[in-house]
Design a protein around this motif. Structure first.
Motif, PDB file in Angstrom:
ATOM      1  N   GLY A  55       0.811  -1.217   0.000  1.00  0.00           N
ATOM      2  CA  GLY A  55       0.000   0.000   0.000  1.00  0.00           C
ATOM      3  C   GLY A  55       0.836   1.255   0.000  1.00  0.00           C
ATOM      4  O   GLY A  55       0.538   2.226  -0.705  1.00  0.00           O
ATOM      5  N   SER A  56       1.912   1.256   0.775  1.00  0.00           N
ATOM      6  CA  SER A  56       2.805   2.411   0.816  1.00  0.00           C
ATOM      7  C   SER A  56       3.509   2.591  -0.529  1.00  0.00           C
ATOM      8  O   SER A  56       3.598   3.708  -1.046  1.00  0.00           O
ATOM      9  CB  SER A  56       3.849   2.241   1.919  1.00  0.00           C
ATOM     10  N   ASP A  57       4.004   1.488  -1.074  1.00  0.00           N
ATOM     11  CA  ASP A  57       4.716   1.541  -2.363  1.00  0.00           C
ATOM     12  C   ASP A  57       3.832   2.069  -3.479  1.00  0.00           C
ATOM     13  O   ASP A  57       4.283   2.762  -4.375  1.00  0.00           O
ATOM     14  CB  ASP A  57       5.261   0.162  -2.751  1.00  0.00           C
ATOM     15  N   ASN A  58       2.548   1.700  -3.423  1.00  0.00           N
ATOM     16  CA  ASN A  58       1.607   2.063  -4.500  1.00  0.00           C
ATOM     17  C   ASN A  58       0.744   3.277  -4.162  1.00  0.00           C
ATOM     18  O   ASN A  58      -0.158   3.607  -4.931  1.00  0.00           O
ATOM     19  CB  ASN A  58       0.731   0.860  -4.835  1.00  0.00           C
ATOM     20  N   GLN A  59       1.021   3.911  -3.019  1.00  0.00           N
ATOM     21  CA  GLN A  59       0.275   5.105  -2.592  1.00  0.00           C
ATOM     22  C   GLN A  59      -1.237   4.882  -2.591  1.00  0.00           C
ATOM     23  O   GLN A  59      -2.020   5.701  -3.092  1.00  0.00           O
ATOM     24  CB  GLN A  59       0.632   6.297  -3.497  1.00  0.00           C
ATOM     25  N   TRP A  60      -1.647   3.737  -2.019  1.00  0.00           N
ATOM     26  CA  TRP A  60      -3.077   3.447  -1.929  1.00  0.00           C
ATOM     27  C   TRP A  60      -3.745   4.451  -1.009  1.00  0.00           C
ATOM     28  O   TRP A  60      -3.135   4.937  -0.059  1.00  0.00           O
ATOM     29  CB  TRP A  60      -3.293   2.043  -1.369  1.00  0.00           C
ATOM     30  N   PRO A  61      -5.020   4.745  -1.273  1.00  0.00           N
ATOM     31  CA  PRO A  61      -5.761   5.580  -0.324  1.00  0.00           C
ATOM     32  C   PRO A  61      -5.784   4.894   1.039  1.00  0.00           C
ATOM     33  O   PRO A  61      -5.809   3.664   1.088  1.00  0.00           O
ATOM     34  CB  PRO A  61      -7.172   5.626  -0.922  1.00  0.00           C
ATOM     35  N   PRO A  62      -5.729   5.588   2.106  1.00  0.00           N
ATOM     36  CA  PRO A  62      -5.920   7.040   2.206  1.00  0.00           C
ATOM     37  C   PRO A  62      -4.637   7.853   2.208  1.00  0.00           C
ATOM     38  O   PRO A  62      -4.623   8.963   2.727  1.00  0.00           O
ATOM     39  CB  PRO A  62      -6.656   7.173   3.536  1.00  0.00           C
ATOM     40  N   LEU A  63      -3.545   7.350   1.650  1.00  0.00           N
ATOM     41  CA  LEU A  63      -2.301   8.129   1.617  1.00  0.00           C
ATOM     42  C   LEU A  63      -2.409   9.319   0.670  1.00  0.00           C
ATOM     43  O   LEU A  63      -3.105   9.302  -0.289  1.00  0.00           O
ATOM     44  CB  LEU A  63      -1.116   7.245   1.185  1.00  0.00           C
TER      45      LEU A  63
END
Length: 63
Positions: A55-63
């Motif tokens: 999720g962090s690598d792919n900038q998933w929401p809610p980032l």
């Protein structure tokens, strides 16, 4: 839902990631949030860690 991370759908992984971020934003420590989310979604903490990285690598929401 005890499955390997790659057997968990992208949609479900994104839901788990969102719950993890929200738990941490709500004041839980990283460790406590991983434990809580793992229990909530019946996955292992290792799976949560892998989902967290993805999720962090792919900038998933809610980032």
């Amino acid at each position: 839902m005890s499955a390997k991370p790659d057997e968990i759908s992208v949609e479900q992984r994104q839901i788990i990631f969102k719950a993890l971020v929200e738990a941490q934003d709500g004041g839980l420590s990283v460790t406590a949030s991983r434990t809580a989310v793992a229990r909530q979604f019946s996955v292992t903490e290792d799976q949560v860690k892998q989902i967290e990285r993805e999720g962090s690598d792919n900038q998933w929401p809610p980032l």
